[in-house]
Design an enzyme around this catalytic site. Structure first.
Site, PDB file in Angstrom:
ATOM      1  CE1 TYR A  33       1.122  -0.249   4.407  1.00  0.00           C
ATOM      2  CE2 TYR A  33       0.099   1.903   4.358  1.00  0.00           C
ATOM      3  CZ  TYR A  33       0.905   0.974   4.983  1.00  0.00           C
ATOM      4  OH  TYR A  33       1.489   1.296   6.185  1.00  0.00           O
ATOM      5  NE  ARG A  52       6.390   4.918   0.567  1.00  0.00           N
ATOM      6  CZ  ARG A  52       6.162   5.713   1.621  1.00  0.00           C
ATOM      7  NH1 ARG A  52       7.150   6.039   2.428  1.00  0.00           N
ATOM      8  NH2 ARG A  52       4.960   6.168   1.868  1.00  0.00           N
ATOM      9  CG  HIS A 102       0.946 -20.558   2.066  1.00  0.00           C
ATOM     10  ND1 HIS A 102      -0.105 -21.255   2.591  1.00  0.00           N
ATOM     11  CD2 HIS A 102       1.531 -19.911   3.110  1.00  0.00           C
ATOM     12  CE1 HIS A 102      -0.158 -21.063   3.899  1.00  0.00           C
ATOM     13  NE2 HIS A 102       0.821 -20.240   4.241  1.00  0.00           N
ATOM     14  CE  LYS A 143       3.037   3.593   3.436  1.00  0.00           C
ATOM     15  NZ  LYS A 143       3.164   3.569   4.876  1.00  0.00           N
ATOM     16  CD  GLU A 175      10.103   2.332  10.373  1.00  0.00           C
ATOM     17  OE1 GLU A 175       9.908   3.305   9.635  1.00  0.00           O
ATOM     18  OE2 GLU A 175       9.934   1.146  10.005  1.00  0.00           O
ATOM     19  CG  LEU A 199       8.098   3.158   4.719  1.00  0.00           C
ATOM     20  CD1 LEU A 199       7.788   1.919   3.882  1.00  0.00           C
ATOM     21  CD2 LEU A 199       6.815   3.894   5.060  1.00  0.00           C
TER      22      LEU A 199
HETATM   23  N1  PLP Z   1       7.517   4.259   8.988  1.00  0.00           N
HETATM   24  C1  PLP Z   1       6.393   3.536   9.011  1.00  0.00           C
HETATM   25  C2  PLP Z   1       6.434   2.174   9.597  1.00  0.00           C
HETATM   26  C3  PLP Z   1       5.197   4.064   8.487  1.00  0.00           C
HETATM   27  O1  PLP Z   1       4.062   3.313   8.496  1.00  0.00           O
HETATM   28  C4  PLP Z   1       5.194   5.369   7.957  1.00  0.00           C
HETATM   29  C5  PLP Z   1       3.974   5.970   7.393  1.00  0.00           C
HETATM   30  O2  PLP Z   1       2.935   5.386   7.330  1.00  0.00           O
HETATM   31  C6  PLP Z   1       6.385   6.097   7.963  1.00  0.00           C
HETATM   32  C7  PLP Z   1       7.534   5.512   8.476  1.00  0.00           C
HETATM   33  C8  PLP Z   1       6.433   7.490   7.398  1.00  0.00           C
HETATM   34  O3  PLP Z   1       6.395   7.424   5.989  1.00  0.00           O
HETATM   35  P1  PLP Z   1       5.858   8.644   5.131  1.00  0.00           P
HETATM   36  O4  PLP Z   1       6.710   9.823   5.488  1.00  0.00           O
HETATM   37  O5  PLP Z   1       6.052   8.218   3.731  1.00  0.00           O
HETATM   38  O6  PLP Z   1       4.432   8.847   5.490  1.00  0.00           O
END
Ligand code: PLP
Length: 280
Positions: A33, A52, A102, A143, A175, A199
């Protein structure tokens, strides 16, 4: 100005749209997503999010027949149908609909899109964080829809009276459950390297670019929770909140000691966002 849901071309209110029981997302979370905000009908940093999303699809070998332009057009349709001046926009592709097994079925992927009226987070809000062991897998750069550890961590933060989590993996800060985390220490912006443990956030990318414009040195390196606790600023970024300042971790006051750098970065990001929306 209501929430709008889309599934393979069909649009309705989310309460009304019905999706197939055998969509593989139900059994395997088999999909990827992306999400951002839309302001005055403009999807913010759309190209970055489409890039992305394409990377995420490539990584999990989901290969839809549609083009990037077609996808962008479908997302825009949903944003236009919602019509709110400020929206949260979300889209996902799932591997398809097939009896549970699977291995990949030979079917077309399914496209889901969702838009809901939502304001940006209040940039003046300061956030409290709670540290937790990062138990996630090594696909954090993708993602994917496999978000159970993130959901559990987000709930744990709330249960502790906090806004977000600071994940710590093998002694190093990675993060948050749905944001990137960074620090400013001795005038240097420090953030975890963009590897498989975080991410690559779009707000993070724009934050790093803003540092470049402002002459703030950037280090993409591992750092510990102790370093974060002692930093001059602790910053939290995501597409729906841009850049928020953290004021506590595990109940102890943190950051808030480099007002100048924080204000300059926040202003630079707000200006960039406004310019992006105004020029489209
Ligand atoms: N890290 C994770 C795990 C996230 O789910 C998100 C955003 O949903 C981010 C970082 C921040 O990403 P972005 O700046 O692209 O929203």
């Amino acid at each position: 100005m209501q929430s709008v849901a889309y599934y393979n071309g069909e649009m309705a209110h989310p309460d009304e749209l019905r999706v197939p029981f055998l969509d593989r997302v139900c059994f395997f979370g088999d999909g990827v997503y992306d999400a951002t905000m839309a302001v005055d009908g403009v999807v913010v940093f759309f190209e970055d999010h489409l890039d992305r999303f394409a990377n995420s699809m490539r990584f999990v070998k989901i290969e839809p027949a549609w083009s990037r332009e077609w996808l962008a057009g479908q997302i825009q349709r949903v944003v236009d149908a919602c019509g709110a001046p400020s929206q949260f926009v979300y889209w996902q592709v799932t591997r398809g609909t097939a009896p549970r097994a699977h291995e990949f079925p030979q079917v077309e992927p399914n496209l889901w899109i969702y838009a809901e009226p939502r304001d940006f987070a209040d940039l003046d809000r300061e956030v409290s964080l709670v540290s937790q062991v990062d138990k996630r897998f090594s696909y954090c750069n993708v993602k994917t829809l496999n978000l159970l550890p993130n959901v559990l961590a987000a709930q744990e933060a709330v249960a502790n009276g906090c806004h977000e989590t600071v994940f710590v993996r093998d002694g190093y800060v990675t993060e948050g459950s749905h944001c990137n985390i960074h620090m400013i220490a001795d005038g240097v912006f420090v953030t975890h390297p963009a590897d498989e443990h975080i991410l690559p956030g779009i707000a993070r990318k724009h934050m790093i670019a803003a540092c470049g414009q402002l002459g703030i040195p950037v280090e993409e390196r591992l750092y510990t929770l102790d370093e974060l606790m002692a930093a001059d600023e602790v910053l939290v970024t995501s597409s729906s909140s841009i850049a928020l300042r953290a004021c506590s971790i595990d109940g102890k006051a943190v950051g808030r000691r480099d007002e100048q750098a924080y204000q300059a970065l926040r202003q630079a990001l707000s200006d960039e966002l406004a310019a992006y929306v105004n020029t489209r």
